[in-house]
Design a protein around this motif. Structure first.
Motif, mmCIF file in Angstrom:
data_model
loop_
_atom_site.group_PDB
_atom_site.id
_atom_site.type_symbol
_atom_site.label_atom_id
_atom_site.label_comp_id
_atom_site.label_asym_id
_atom_site.label_seq_id
_atom_site.Cartn_x
_atom_site.Cartn_y
_atom_site.Cartn_z
ATOM 1 N N GLN A 112 0.833 -1.193 0.000
ATOM 2 C CA GLN A 112 0.000 0.000 0.000
ATOM 3 C C GLN A 112 0.877 1.258 0.000
ATOM 4 O O GLN A 112 0.628 2.200 -0.752
ATOM 5 C CB GLN A 112 -0.865 -0.042 1.252
ATOM 6 C CG GLN A 112 -2.179 0.671 1.121
ATOM 7 C CD GLN A 112 -2.992 0.512 2.397
ATOM 8 O OE1 GLN A 112 -2.947 -0.529 3.052
ATOM 9 N NE2 GLN A 112 -3.721 1.539 2.753
ATOM 10 N N LEU A 113 1.902 1.255 0.844
ATOM 11 C CA LEU A 113 2.801 2.412 0.936
ATOM 12 C C LEU A 113 3.515 2.648 -0.386
ATOM 13 O O LEU A 113 3.574 3.774 -0.885
ATOM 14 C CB LEU A 113 3.857 2.176 2.026
ATOM 15 C CG LEU A 113 3.418 2.394 3.462
ATOM 16 C CD1 LEU A 113 4.424 1.791 4.416
ATOM 17 C CD2 LEU A 113 3.256 3.872 3.743
ATOM 18 N N GLY A 118 2.649 1.701 -3.359
ATOM 19 C CA GLY A 118 1.700 2.143 -4.374
ATOM 20 C C GLY A 118 1.375 3.616 -4.216
ATOM 21 O O GLY A 118 1.377 4.372 -5.190
ATOM 22 N N ALA A 119 1.116 4.028 -2.967
ATOM 23 C CA ALA A 119 0.771 5.421 -2.708
ATOM 24 C C ALA A 119 1.915 6.339 -3.109
ATOM 25 O O ALA A 119 1.711 7.401 -3.687
ATOM 26 C CB ALA A 119 0.430 5.604 -1.234
ATOM 27 N N ARG A 120 3.142 5.917 -2.819
ATOM 28 C CA ARG A 120 4.295 6.761 -3.135
ATOM 29 C C ARG A 120 4.515 6.858 -4.645
ATOM 30 O O ARG A 120 4.897 7.902 -5.157
ATOM 31 C CB ARG A 120 5.554 6.232 -2.439
ATOM 32 C CG ARG A 120 5.570 6.560 -0.960
ATOM 33 C CD ARG A 120 6.806 6.059 -0.284
ATOM 34 N NE ARG A 120 8.013 6.821 -0.609
ATOM 35 C CZ ARG A 120 8.220 8.066 -0.220
ATOM 36 N NH1 ARG A 120 7.312 8.709 0.459
ATOM 37 N NH2 ARG A 120 9.344 8.679 -0.530
ATOM 38 N N ARG A 121 4.261 5.772 -5.311
ATOM 39 C CA ARG A 121 4.431 5.824 -6.768
ATOM 40 C C ARG A 121 3.506 6.839 -7.400
ATOM 41 O O ARG A 121 3.878 7.531 -8.345
ATOM 42 C CB ARG A 121 4.153 4.441 -7.365
ATOM 43 C CG ARG A 121 5.420 3.756 -7.829
ATOM 44 C CD ARG A 121 5.077 2.496 -8.552
ATOM 45 N NE ARG A 121 4.577 2.764 -9.901
ATOM 46 C CZ ARG A 121 4.043 1.827 -10.667
ATOM 47 N NH1 ARG A 121 3.906 0.613 -10.223
ATOM 48 N NH2 ARG A 121 3.639 2.114 -11.879
ATOM 49 N N CYS A 122 2.277 6.929 -6.865
ATOM 50 C CA CYS A 122 1.280 7.814 -7.458
ATOM 51 C C CYS A 122 1.530 9.281 -7.167
ATOM 52 O O CYS A 122 0.777 10.135 -7.594
ATOM 53 C CB CYS A 122 -0.109 7.444 -6.980
ATOM 54 S SG CYS A 122 -0.638 5.918 -7.683
#
Lengths: 553, 299
Positions: B158-159, B161-165
């Motif tokens: 989750q972390l 993924g969030a950072r990639r976005c």
């Protein structure tokens, strides 16, 4: 006889430098009562609830006392506290201790050292009462949020408490799971006579059932009455808490209604019928041209197909949409329908196996990753905590952009300036949401994706948040939002799409979209559709009531 | 329904499963007699395939080359023995060493397959019910630690993924140093997150009276008549097999001189007992399948 007696209770957190979090709170809770505690975030609701169960009370200075069945609650043995006072918290995941549903149900009884026979009977009883028998053997990791919270409730009820305390139990749930949960709480109160003390944002669902509402502000009790009368008190005080009242209450007072205040949609409908016995003259508000509808599309999705694994069903089954530049575009739809999956597909986290995505006219695969996520596209994830990696909000923001002036500007825009030196985890849900938004905005996106941005935040924060979104729109930023919150979408979105069965089925302006739905629509619309057409927010209904009355006069 | 849940032996009380596997693996490791090892391997393969279905064949098929390799490799390092078959690199390649290799390989494969069966049958919650009752606090702790790992993995995903976005996190063309710095960021966030969650979990435990009394342990499995019967049978058979080993009925020596006690004759009861013991899960499975077949054709 009073179950809880709270006498002149004041409390200061050890870390709060003398600021009172509870200020001479006094009230009684009767046996079998269903009491709603409402107030803004930070008004002291949770602090008060934790004082009712001393094992959970934080460190701090306390004066006054809390009596439970006439005995000071702090003198209760730990065993009695555990067995008699049940406490359900906000976060469905972190409350669960074990790995299996049956074990979680038995956890409290194991702690109390019950014997096999009693445990078996109680666990079986609870599983049946809560309809858990079908997933009794499941791993907790595979449950939905709603099921998890129901399990938390059931595992508390297995200990047969006399009082059930719930601290915003549905804030992390979708509306359907939330209303299921609240119905179960209601059932427990009615059928078992368990005293219920609950704090909630979603007053629409519990106000009609509650016996009593206590409103707190700044650590004080500012109103304490039957729910029917609370609306008047708050309206007369012009209290900001009024915006959190159920739609029928807001419409009633907002339009200067007379008679008994309606609490439910049903009562609201009959009140409107009586108010306009011959039907309304002005049936709908003048149609305003949606200024963004004809703008160039910022995002085009064309027949996207996606599945997570080769042999699982498709989640996206031909998703197509065009999002006009500068609009707030909302996608609504049921749980697990694939809305979040679609956002992830736009970001390139999920790769559709068929279909095209164009961002500002350019196919998404033509962007290099660094190019896409800087000055172009950014996403605010559902859980704002997943963006926080530093020790203060300031460091979080400076991680994104070392230009202090720009950080200051964005912090001001998102209203996080007073929070800059706090640890992100110390903020409330609404504050975390704004801090995360600020962090996302520092990538200077032109297309902003929001995943359930109003989840778990109260009505005041929602208004603040909507204000920030309006400012972003004014700067030409396009916003795509996925949400369960129909009231929020009806009020603030420019375009609303319905996501169902892996597709975007209909898209329209909120007024036309919700105006033509009869189930999946706002409370204001359900309440007024027999009198007015396309009135979808409380403000619409109030404006129409006023217009009609002026017409008569 | 998973295949394992459809297996009669898996649905027995955990004590039955545990006793069986302790017996099968423990006794299997003590006996070096080729007939006994062959029996063990045969029953392990059968039960493993019943449990896993077509997927089980894969491991069985993979074990054949391992078996052949170990068998033929042993004489290359072990040159003892009387019957020389040939000379490899000038060293004797003996029949005894070949047989010994075969025995070792067979035993290893039988053990691997029994362990595979153990994993499928004795899930962690069964293990917990068995030993949770004895030391509730420690088993509780163990269970929470075990839960932590998958939770953490989910959160890392989750972390990241969030950072990639938001254009942070490891990009495709990031240097090793950048990647390391980012992993560190994610790790520290993960720790904060876990601690935060831990505080809530601790509150939730306290709220439900954790630590107020001596913990008891909820038993989801009940000991049925069949379970007691099975435990008794296994007990008797185990006593017989231990007696057999004590009497030297399973003695086998390979190098330098090959001496293998015959299975037939004096010790035939021992071999029968060993086979009976190992065949229990398979017999249960077949018994149930036959019963269902009969009751279905009766309808």
């Amino acid at each position: 006889m009073a179950h809880f007696e709270i006498r002149d209770l004041s409390f200061t957190y050890a870390s709060a430098k003398g600021r009172l979090s509870l200020d001479r709170v006094s009230f009684d809770v009767d046996k079998g009562q269903y009491l709603v505690l409402c107030g803004k975030s930070g008004s002291g609701k949770t602090t008060l609830l934790k004082q009712l169960k001393p094992v959970l009370s934080p460190a701090g200075k306390r004066s006054g006392e809390v009596l439970f069945n006439g005995v000071p609650v702090r003198q209760l043995s730990e065993r009695d506290q555990a067995a008699k006072i049940g406490y359900v918290m906000q976060n469905p995941d972190d409350q669960i201790v074990t790995d299996k549903v049956w074990h979680e149900l038995a956890f409290g009884l194991e702690s109390l050292g019950c014997d096999q026979k009693t445990m078996r009977a109680r666990v079986a009883e609870m599983a049946c009462y809560f309809g858990i028998q079908d997933w009794f053997h499941r791993d907790v990791a595979n449950l939905s949020g709603g099921q998890k919270q129901l399990l938390n409730l059931a595992s508390i009820m297995a200990m047969q408490p006399e009082v059930l305390i719930l601290d915003e139990p549905t804030s992390q749930l979708d509306p359907i799971a939330a209303s299921d949960f609240l119905n179960t709480v209601r059932k427990i109160n009615l059928e078992l006579g368990t005293t219920v003390i609950i704090t909630e944002h979603r007053l629409e669902d519990i106000f009609p059932h509650a016996d009593r509402a206590v409103v707190m502000d700044g650590g004080r009790v500012i109103a304490d009455d039957r729910p029917r009368n609370i609306g008047r008190l708050l309206y007369e005080q012009d209290n900001p808490m009024f915006t959190a009242m159920p739609t029928p209450v807001r419409v009633f007072y907002g339009s200067g209604g007379s008679g008994e205040c309606p609490l439910t949609v049903r009562d609201g409908r009959s009140w409107l019928s009586e108010a306009f016995p011959a039907g309304a003259k002005v049936k709908s508000l003048p149609e305003t041209k949606n200024p963004v509808e004809d703008n160039e599309p910022a995002l085009i999705m064309k027949e996207l197909w996606f599945r997570y694994e080769k042999d699982t069903p498709d989640i996206m089954r031909g998703v197509s949409a065009e999002v006009p530049t500068g609009s707030l575009y909302a996608i609504v739809g049921g749980n697990g329908a694939g809305k979040s999956t679609t956002l992830k597909a736009i970001c390139g986290i999920n790769r559709p196996y068929r279909g095209k995505i164009r961002i500002f006219g350019k196919p998404v695969e033509k962007y290099r990753s660094a190019e896409l996520f800087s000055r172009c596209l950014a996403m605010l994830p559902q859980d704002p905590k997943s963006l926080f990696v530093k020790k203060t909000v300031r460091e979080e923001l400076e991680e994104m952009n070392s230009d202090k002036a720009r950080v200051g500007e964005i912090a001001a825009l998102c209203q996080v300036e007073p929070l800059l030196d706090s640890h992100p985890y110390d903020l409330s849900g609404g504050e975390q949401q704004r801090a995360a938004l600020a962090k996302v905005l520092l990538t200077e996106p032109r297309l902003l994706l929001l995943d359930e941005p109003t989840k778990g935040i109260d009505s005041f924060f929602k208004e603040t948040f909507a204000g920030i979104l309006a400012e972003l729109k004014a700067k030409g930023i396009t916003i795509v939002m996925v949400s369960h919150d129909v009231e929020f979408c009806a009020r603030y979105a420019d375009m609303v799409s319905m996501f169902f069965d892996g597709q975007i089925l209909t898209t329209d302006t909120p007024r036309r979209f919700f105006g033509s739905n009869s189930f999946y629509t706002t409370a204001a619309n359900r309440m007024s559709r027999h009198v007015f057409t396309q009135a979808v927010t409380a403000e619409d209904v109030i404006a129409l009531c006023r217009a009609n009355r002026e017409g008569e006069a | 329904m998973k295949r394992e849940e459809n297996d009669a032996f898996s649905r027995c009380h955990p004590a039955v499963g545990f006793t069986f596997f302790v017996g099968a693996i423990g006794l299997g490791a003590m006996i070096m007699h080729p007939a006994y090892i062959a029996a063990s391997a045969v029953f392990a393969v059968t039960y493993y395939c019943l449990l896993k279905g077509a997927r089980g064949m894969k491991l069985v098929a993979l074990s054949i080359p391992l078996f052949l390799f170990l068998t033929f490799a042993n004489p290359l390092v072990n040159h003892d023995g009387q019957r020389v078959l040939t000379y490899v690199f000038g060293k004797p390649y003996t029949f005894e060493a070949l047989l010994y290799g075969m025995v070792i390989a067979g035993m290893l494969i039988a053990m691997i397959l029994w362990a595979g069966c153990y994993n499928a049958v004795m899930t962690s919650d069964k293990f917990m019910t068995l030993f949770g009752g004895m030391i509730p606090t420690i088993s509780m702790l163990l269970l929470m630690v075990l839960r932590l790992v998958p939770n953490m993995l989910r959160k890392i995903g989750q972390l990241a993924g969030a950072r990639r976005c938001i254009g942070r996190g490891a990009a495709e063309n990031a240097t090793k140093k950048e990647q390391a710095a980012d992993s560190l960021n994610v790790l520290s966030a993960l720790m904060t997150w876990a601690l935060e969650g831990g505080v809530i979990t601790a509150d939730s435990m306290k709220a439900r009276g954790y630590g107020t009394e001596r913990r008891s342990s909820f038993q989801i499995h009940t000991l049925t008549g069949q379970d007691i019967c099975l435990l008794g049978t296994m007990g008797v058979l185990t006593v017989m097999i231990v007696r057999l080993i004590a009497l030297g009925g399973t003695a086998a020596n390979y190098t330098p001189i090959m001496e293998i006690t015959p299975v037939t004759g004096r010790y035939v009861w021992g071999f029968a007992a060993y086979c009976a013991f190992l065949s229990l899960p398979t017999v249960l499975y077949i018994k149930e399948a036959v019963q269902w077949h009969i009751s279905r054709s009766g309808i």
